[in-house]
Design a protein around this motif. Structure first.
Motif, short mmCIF file in Angstrom:
data_model
loop_
_atom_site.label_atom_id
_atom_site.label_comp_id
_atom_site.label_asym_id
_atom_site.label_seq_id
_atom_site.Cartn_x
_atom_site.Cartn_y
_atom_site.Cartn_z
N UNK A 248 0.83 -1.20 0.00
CA UNK A 248 0.00 0.00 0.00
C UNK A 248 0.87 1.26 0.00
N UNK A 249 1.96 1.24 0.74
CA UNK A 249 2.79 2.44 0.83
C UNK A 249 3.61 2.65 -0.43
N UNK A 250 3.76 1.63 -1.28
CA UNK A 250 4.54 1.80 -2.50
C UNK A 250 3.65 2.03 -3.72
N UNK A 251 2.38 2.16 -3.51
CA UNK A 251 1.45 2.45 -4.60
C UNK A 251 1.01 3.91 -4.47
N UNK A 252 0.74 4.52 -5.60
CA UNK A 252 0.25 5.90 -5.57
C UNK A 252 -1.25 5.96 -5.29
N UNK A 253 -1.91 4.82 -5.22
CA UNK A 253 -3.33 4.81 -4.91
C UNK A 253 -3.54 5.32 -3.49
N UNK A 254 -4.54 6.15 -3.30
CA UNK A 254 -4.85 6.72 -1.99
C UNK A 254 -5.33 8.15 -2.13
N UNK B 150 -6.42 -2.07 -13.14
CA UNK B 150 -5.60 -2.77 -14.14
C UNK B 150 -4.28 -2.06 -14.40
N UNK B 151 -3.66 -1.54 -13.33
CA UNK B 151 -2.35 -0.90 -13.45
C UNK B 151 -2.38 0.53 -13.94
N UNK B 152 -3.57 1.12 -14.12
CA UNK B 152 -3.69 2.49 -14.61
C UNK B 152 -4.28 3.36 -13.49
N UNK B 153 -3.61 4.50 -13.23
CA UNK B 153 -4.05 5.42 -12.19
C UNK B 153 -5.01 6.47 -12.72
N UNK B 154 -6.00 6.79 -11.89
CA UNK B 154 -6.96 7.85 -12.17
C UNK B 154 -7.13 8.65 -10.89
N UNK B 155 -7.18 9.99 -11.00
CA UNK B 155 -7.35 10.83 -9.82
C UNK B 155 -8.53 11.77 -9.97
N UNK B 156 -9.39 11.80 -8.94
CA UNK B 156 -10.57 12.68 -8.93
C UNK B 156 -10.50 13.60 -7.73
#
Length: 148
Positions: free
Chosen positions: A22-28, A50-56
């Motif tokens: 979790x700490x090495x992923x940009x998800x959050x 699926x390995x693609x980031x999206x930010x809202x």
């Protein structure tokens, strides 16, 4: 008692990789910091599919006398005059070694979309997000701070 301690140790061993991942992923959720003023602007939730980031945008930090959910009047196309909260401003980033590349980022104040890349820093507590035209050297960076 010994069995209980062993079970606890085994459970911790399985939980630790999950916490590390979790700490090495940009998800959050990230507090965006304006690179010009140094002030917090918003909270952006980054998800990975699926390995693609999206930010809202989840929240804006604005003075009480201003509209707390303004519309993107400078945007064009489908985003024109849409509320900023809930708007996708970051998309298409894919992990490439130590960074995420190949994405786009929207600057709602200007209504412009730029190429984007992002790099996790400080053991995943900060995210350096760069928007640019053409090559990364022609752009601006912001450091976002992970919300706890």
């Amino acid at each position: 008692m010994r069995q209980l301690m062993k079970a606890g140790l085994v459970a911790m061993m399985f939980a630790m990789p999950a916490a590390w991942a979790q700490s090495t992923s940009a998800a959050g959720t990230w507090r965006t910091i304006d690179d010009e003023t140094g002030k917090a602007k918003s909270l952006v939730r980054i998800t990975e599919d699926n390995g693609v980031l999206t930010g809202k945008i989840e929240k804006l930090f604005r003075p009480a006398d201003q509209d707390q959910n303004p519309k993107c009047t400078a945007c064009e196309g489908a985003r024109k005059d849409q509320p900023l909260i809930g708007m996708t401003i970051l998309s298409g980033l894919k992990k490439d070694g130590n960074e995420y590349t190949g994405g786009e980022i929207l600057d709602p104040a200007k209504g412009k979309t730029y190429k984007s890349k992002a790099t996790l820093k400080d053991n995943g507590s900060k995210l350096e997000v760069r928007g640019y035209i053409g090559a990364p050297m022609f752009g601006r960076s912001q450091t976002w701070v992970r919300e706890q």
